[in-house]
Design an enzyme around this catalytic site. Structure first.
Site, PDB file in Angstrom:
ATOM      1  N   CYS A   9      -1.261   6.919  -3.907  1.00 40.12           N
ATOM      2  CA  CYS A   9      -0.859   7.056  -2.503  1.00 40.12           C
ATOM      3  C   CYS A   9      -0.774   5.650  -1.917  1.00 40.12           C
ATOM      4  O   CYS A   9      -0.625   4.678  -2.666  1.00 40.12           O
ATOM      5  CB  CYS A   9      -1.810   7.969  -1.739  1.00 40.12           C
ATOM      6  SG  CYS A   9      -3.521   7.386  -1.643  1.00 40.12           S
ATOM      7  N   ASN A  12      -5.227   4.620  -1.148  1.00 40.32           N
ATOM      8  CA  ASN A  12      -6.211   5.065  -2.154  1.00 40.32           C
ATOM      9  C   ASN A  12      -7.566   5.383  -1.519  1.00 40.32           C
ATOM     10  O   ASN A  12      -8.621   5.188  -2.150  1.00 40.32           O
ATOM     11  CB  ASN A  12      -6.349   4.048  -3.298  1.00 40.32           C
ATOM     12  CG  ASN A  12      -7.109   4.558  -4.527  1.00 40.32           C
ATOM     13  OD1 ASN A  12      -7.788   3.799  -5.218  1.00 40.32           O
ATOM     14  ND2 ASN A  12      -7.022   5.829  -4.819  1.00 40.32           N
ATOM     15  N   CYS A  14      -7.531   8.352   0.844  1.00 32.64           N
ATOM     16  CA  CYS A  14      -7.431   9.751   1.298  1.00 32.64           C
ATOM     17  C   CYS A  14      -6.807  10.663   0.235  1.00 32.64           C
ATOM     18  O   CYS A  14      -7.513  11.414  -0.431  1.00 32.64           O
ATOM     19  CB  CYS A  14      -6.632   9.858   2.598  1.00 32.64           C
ATOM     20  SG  CYS A  14      -7.524   9.230   4.046  1.00 32.64           S
ATOM     21  N   ARG A  15      -5.491  10.589   0.077  1.00 28.89           N
ATOM     22  CA  ARG A  15      -4.805  11.591  -0.751  1.00 28.89           C
ATOM     23  C   ARG A  15      -5.039  11.438  -2.245  1.00 28.89           C
ATOM     24  O   ARG A  15      -5.384  12.412  -2.926  1.00 28.89           O
ATOM     25  CB  ARG A  15      -3.299  11.575  -0.440  1.00 28.89           C
ATOM     26  CG  ARG A  15      -2.985  12.013   0.967  1.00 28.89           C
ATOM     27  CD  ARG A  15      -1.568  11.640   1.351  1.00 28.89           C
ATOM     28  NE  ARG A  15      -1.396  10.195   1.402  1.00 28.89           N
ATOM     29  CZ  ARG A  15      -0.241   9.577   1.575  1.00 28.89           C
ATOM     30  NH1 ARG A  15       0.875  10.291   1.672  1.00 28.89           N
ATOM     31  NH2 ARG A  15      -0.174   8.264   1.627  1.00 28.89           N
ATOM     32  N   ASP A 124       0.065  12.280   5.168  1.00 28.88           N
ATOM     33  CA  ASP A 124      -1.092  11.390   5.115  1.00 28.88           C
ATOM     34  C   ASP A 124      -2.114  11.780   6.182  1.00 28.88           C
ATOM     35  O   ASP A 124      -1.882  11.586   7.379  1.00 28.88           O
ATOM     36  CB  ASP A 124      -0.614   9.952   5.340  1.00 28.88           C
ATOM     37  CG  ASP A 124      -1.690   8.950   4.971  1.00 28.88           C
ATOM     38  OD1 ASP A 124      -2.880   9.333   4.979  1.00 28.88           O
ATOM     39  OD2 ASP A 124      -1.340   7.811   4.672  1.00 28.88           O
TER      40      ASP A 124
HETATM   41  P1  4NP Z   1      -3.900   7.364   1.859  1.00 31.15           P
HETATM   42  O1  4NP Z   1      -4.053   7.207   3.453  1.00 31.15           O
HETATM   43  O2  4NP Z   1      -2.610   6.641   1.480  1.00 31.15           O
HETATM   44  O3  4NP Z   1      -3.788   8.845   1.645  1.00 31.15           O
HETATM   45  O4  4NP Z   1      -5.124   6.748   1.261  1.00 31.15           O
HETATM   46  C1  4NP Z   1      -4.101   5.985   4.121  1.00 31.15           C
HETATM   47  C2  4NP Z   1      -5.316   5.403   4.354  1.00 31.15           C
HETATM   48  C3  4NP Z   1      -5.385   4.222   5.072  1.00 31.15           C
HETATM   49  C4  4NP Z   1      -4.233   3.645   5.545  1.00 31.15           C
HETATM   50  C5  4NP Z   1      -3.009   4.227   5.306  1.00 31.15           C
HETATM   51  C6  4NP Z   1      -2.952   5.383   4.590  1.00 31.15           C
HETATM   52  N1  4NP Z   1      -4.326   2.452   6.320  1.00 31.15           N
HETATM   53  O5  4NP Z   1      -3.325   2.083   6.975  1.00 31.15           O
HETATM   54  O6  4NP Z   1      -5.381   1.813   6.334  1.00 31.15           O
END
Ligand code: 4NP
Length: 151
Positions: A9, A12, A14-15, A124
Site C-alpha cells: 500500500c 505500510n 494500514c492496509r 485508505d
Molecule cells: P496505508 O495508509 O497506505 O494503508 O498504510 C496510509 C497511512 C499513512 C499515510 C498515508 C496512507 N500518510 O500519509 O502518512
C-alpha cells in the site's frame, strides 16, 4: 510449494499490514504454505508499527498486527516474492515503475481476488477512517486468494 506473497500500500501502516495479518491467520488455519510480508511505496513510516486505530480494529477480529514494522518496497522484492498485491491503482502504477527490466513477477490488485465485491481498490482508512470497510474487503480478498492457492 510455498507461495511468497507481498502486500503493498502507500504507508505500510494500514492496509497492507492488515492484509498480511489477515492472510497469515487464515492461511495458518488452513495449513496453506505461504510466506507473507508487506511494504509501502512511501518510506514515511519505516520502522514504525501499524497505525493504532487499524491495529485495534484488526484485534477486534482476532488479527494481531502488533509485531509488524513498516518498510518501503524495494526492487529486490520482485525477485523475493511470487506474487505482489497492490491495494489501489496508484500502488500498482508505482510498483510497475519500480519493476526491474526483464522481471516477470505477477503484480495485481488484491481485490482481483474478490470480484463479488464489485470493488477494485481498498479505500485508505487513514483518510476514510473506515477501518472496518477496509477489513471487510481484505477478508473477502484473502478468502478468494486462499481458494485459488489451495487449488
Ligand atoms: P496505508 O495508509 O497506505 O494503508 O498504510 C496510509 C497511512 C499513512 C499515510 C498515508 C496512507 N500518510 O500519509 O502518512
Amino acid at each position: 510449494m510455498t507461495t511468497r506473497v507481498l502486500f503493498v500500500c502507500l504507508g505500510n501502516i494500514c492496509r497492507s499490514p492488515s492484509a498480511e495479518g489477515v492472510l497469515r491467520t487464515m492461511a495458518g488455519a488452513e495449513g496453506l504454505p505461504v510466506e507473507i510480508d508487506s511494504a509501502g511505496t512511501a518510506d514515511w513510516h519505516t520502522g514504525k508499527p501499524p497505525y493504532g486505530p487499524m491495529t485495534e480494529a484488526a484485534a477486534r477480529r482476532g488479527y494481531d498486527l502488533s509485531p509488524l514494522r513498516a518498510r518501503q518496497v524495494r526492487r529486490g522484492d520482485f525477485d523475493d516474492f511470487d506474487l505482489i498485491l497492490a491495494m489501489d491503482d496508484e500502488n500498482l502504477a508505482n510498483l510497475e515503475r519500480l519493476r526491474p527490466a526483464g522481471n516477470g513477477t505477477a503484480v495485481k490488485l488484491f481485490l482481483d481476488y474478490a470480484p463479488e465485491t464489485g470493488r477494485a481498490h481498498v479505500p485508505d482508512p487513514y483518510y476514510t477512517r473506515d477501518f472496518d470497510e477496509a477489513l471487510d474487503l481484505i477478508e473477502q480478498a484473502a478468502r478468494g486468494l486462499i481458494a485459488q492457492l489451495a487449488q
